[in-house]
Design a protein around this motif. Structure first.
Motif, short mmCIF file in Angstrom:
data_model
loop_
_atom_site.label_atom_id
_atom_site.label_comp_id
_atom_site.label_asym_id
_atom_site.label_seq_id
_atom_site.Cartn_x
_atom_site.Cartn_y
_atom_site.Cartn_z
N SER A 1 -49.84 -28.16 15.27
CA SER A 1 -50.43 -29.18 14.41
C SER A 1 -50.37 -30.53 15.10
O SER A 1 -49.49 -30.78 15.91
N SER B 1 -42.65 -26.07 17.34
CA SER B 1 -43.78 -26.86 16.87
C SER B 1 -44.37 -27.63 18.04
O SER B 1 -43.63 -28.32 18.76
N GLN C 1 -41.24 -18.40 14.82
CA GLN C 1 -42.30 -19.20 14.23
C GLN C 1 -42.95 -20.10 15.28
O GLN C 1 -42.26 -20.82 16.01
N THR D 1 -45.80 -23.14 15.34
CA THR D 1 -46.59 -24.04 14.52
C THR D 1 -47.33 -25.01 15.43
O THR D 1 -46.73 -25.66 16.28
N THR E 1 -51.07 -20.78 14.75
CA THR E 1 -49.88 -20.90 13.90
C THR E 1 -49.60 -19.59 13.19
O THR E 1 -50.46 -19.05 12.49
#
Length: 115
Positions: free
Chosen positions: A114, A11, A110, A112, A89
């Motif tokens: 944000s 992330s 993954q 991500t 993402t």
């Protein structure tokens, strides 16, 4: 044996960077035509970066921000992702070019983005 292991996701905030890695089995690596794909929620999987003996190619959405490279000795392919955007993402996968749903796929990693 056909196998890939993706890693390096995480992330990050918009504008951040990540480096994905993909360890590739000898069978796949010998094809010399591999790519990074991604699948965002509710969307089809798409090819974002490809590498062949002729060099690399990128989807317009990532051109200038993503760079694909490979280490032949380690049978590893990398995707350096800079200036990440929320629309990046997705779950990222590596596989041979023109891979279909019926082909083997790894677990993906993954990413991500944000605030």
């Amino acid at each position: 044996q056909v196998r890939v292991v993706e890693s390096g996701g995480g992330s990050v905030q918009p504008g951040g960077s990540l480096r994905l890695s993909c360890v590739i089995s000898r069978t796949l690596f010998s094809l010399n035509a591999m790519g990074w794909y991604r699948q965002a929620p509710g969307k089809e999987r798409e090819l974002v970066a490809a590498i062949t003996s002729d060099g690399g190619n990128y989807a317009d959405s990532v051109k200038g921000r993503f760079t694909l490279s490979r280490d032949s000795a380690a049978r590893t392919m990398y995707l350096q992702m800079n200036d990440l955007k929320p629309e990046d993402t997705a779950v990222y996968y590596c596989n041979k070019l023109r891979a279909t749903r019926r082909d083997y796929w790894g677990q993906g990693t993954q990413v991500t983005v944000s605030a």
